[in-house]
Write an enzyme that holds these catalytic residues in place. Structure first.
Site, PDB file in Angstrom:
ATOM      1  N   GLY A 199       0.876  -1.167   0.083  1.00  0.00           N
ATOM      2  CA  GLY A 199      -0.052   0.064   0.025  1.00  0.00           C
ATOM      3  C   GLY A 199       0.915   1.431   0.118  1.00  0.00           C
ATOM      4  CB  THR A 229      -1.432  -0.075   3.416  1.00  0.00           C
ATOM      5  OG1 THR A 229      -1.415  -0.775   4.756  1.00  0.00           O
ATOM      6  CG2 THR A 229      -1.134   0.985   3.501  1.00  0.00           C
ATOM      7  N   PRO A 230      -3.000  -3.007   3.226  1.00  0.00           N
ATOM      8  CG  PRO A 230      -2.885  -3.996   1.293  1.00  0.00           C
ATOM      9  CD  PRO A 230      -2.540  -2.706   1.749  1.00  0.00           C
ATOM     10  CG  ASN A 274       7.639   0.602   1.975  1.00  0.00           C
ATOM     11  OD1 ASN A 274       7.002   1.344   2.852  1.00  0.00           O
ATOM     12  ND2 ASN A 274       7.085  -0.032   1.132  1.00  0.00           N
ATOM     13  CG  ASP A 282      13.308 -12.561   1.077  1.00  0.00           C
ATOM     14  OD1 ASP A 282      13.245 -11.770   1.868  1.00  0.00           O
ATOM     15  OD2 ASP A 282      13.310 -14.085   1.361  1.00  0.00           O
ATOM     16  CD  GLN A 339      -3.615  12.215  21.619  1.00  0.00           C
ATOM     17  OE1 GLN A 339      -4.632  12.512  22.153  1.00  0.00           O
ATOM     18  NE2 GLN A 339      -3.114  11.011  21.166  1.00  0.00           N
ATOM     19  CE1 TYR A 350       5.475  -3.354  12.208  1.00  0.00           C
ATOM     20  CE2 TYR A 350       4.780  -1.564  13.818  1.00  0.00           C
ATOM     21  CZ  TYR A 350       4.967  -2.000  12.448  1.00  0.00           C
ATOM     22  OH  TYR A 350       4.721  -1.251  11.212  1.00  0.00           O
ATOM     23  CB  ILE A 399      -0.948   4.505   6.539  1.00  0.00           C
ATOM     24  CG1 ILE A 399      -0.047   5.233   7.353  1.00  0.00           C
ATOM     25  CG2 ILE A 399      -1.201   4.948   5.178  1.00  0.00           C
ATOM     26  CD1 ILE A 399      -0.431   6.469   7.489  1.00  0.00           C
TER      27      ILE A 399
END
Ligand code: NAD
Length: 263
Positions: A21, A198-199, A95, A68, A263, A161, A196
């Site tokens: 995406g 995207t998949p 990316n 890859d 915030q 992640y 965002i």
């Protein structure tokens, strides 16, 4: 290579994960602004098709390569092929990345952790290592690493992640300082998007019973601008960091988060 006018005229850009995406949107905006493109992805057919679409509007501007990003041999081949086809490389956009399931620390596995590290983190080191010799030949040059707000702020269940994206954030600064110390006009910066469309958000849509609008509304709740992002919100930042408009910006992080981390 044909040079066209635009904000990134003459820039020769390699984008990984370009079939996804964000990558597609970056490719389209960069092509419109005059860059020539090496589009790489695990899905070689998809980037070849994207290159054909771009070339229909801007002939000879884009090339696709199966790649890859976890394979050093692939990096050696793809960087050499891209530099040959584009007549050099002046911008690298690391990316490619994966999201993954929510898993708390006690349930995490070494296999899942290492897979995430290989795709999201080690790939960035391999990209910088193998692109830098070409970027040095094409100064002013720019490295753009796609991290995440998750590299700056943690969330339960996102340990792997969070860790990979935080590593990309700090590694980018190291590369920026090395290039500056060596006297090279090669800048390195990281981009930190919030959610965002995207998949990569598919697991959230599945969690909302397949109701995309409901999933996006839930994800937008913590965002001051009250929406999640569009791929172009990130692509325009990539155009800026790839261009010489950002020539004094290096070693920094650009949040694209609708104000979330303010915030
Ligand atoms: N969309 C978001 O909400 C969001 C938010 C913050 C950060 N990001 C980051 O943005 C980047 C792009 O994500 P996206 O939203 O476009 O996701 P996406 O799933 O749409 O695209 C990711 C692309 O990476 C490719 N890829 C996966 N593993 C690969 C490998 N080993 N080698 C080469 N290519 C591989 C996939 O084939 C896919 O085309 C990722 O690094 C992601 O972590 C996305």
């Amino acid at each position: 290579m044909i040079t066209r006018p635009g904000r990134v005229a003459g820039k020769r850009v390699l984008i990984t994960g370009a079939a996804g995406g964000l990558g597609r949107s970056m490719a389209r905006r960069l092509a419109e602004e005059g860059a020539s493109l090496a589009l790489t992805d695990l899905d070689g057919g998809a980037v070849a098709a994207l290159a054909r679409e771009i070339n229909a509007d801007h002939p000879e501007q884009a090339f696709g390569y199966a790649h890859d990003v976890t394979s050093e041999a692939d990096w050696v081949r793809v960087v050499a092929d891209a530099a040959r086809d584009l007549d050099g490389l002046s911008v690298l956009v690391n990316n490619a990345g994966i999201g993954g399931d929510l898993v708390w620390a006690e349930q995490d596995t070494v296999d899942a952790w290492r897979r995430m590290q290989a795709i999201n983190q080690e790939s960035v080191m391999l990209g910088c290592k193998h692109a830098l010799p070409h970027l040095r030949e094409a100064q002013p040059a720019s490295i753009i690493n796609i991290s995440s707000v998750a590299g700056l702020a943690a969330a339960p269940g996102m340990g792997a992640y969070n860790a990979t994206k935080a590593a990309v954030w700090m590694y980018t600064k190291t590369v920026a300082l090395e290039c500056a110390k060596a006297g090279w006009d090669i800048r390195a910066n990281s981009i930190h998007p919030v959610f965002i469309k995207t998949p990569i958000l598919d697991p959230f849509v599945a969690f909302a019973g397949g109701d995309e609008a409901k999933a996006h509304e839930r994800l937008a709740r913590g965002i001051p601008l009250k929406r999640i992002g569009e791929p172009d919100d990130v692509a325009w930042a990539v155009v800026y960091l790839a261009s010489d408009e950002s020539r004094f910006i290096t070693g920094t992080e650009l949040k694209i988060d609708g104000g979330m981390l303010a915030q």
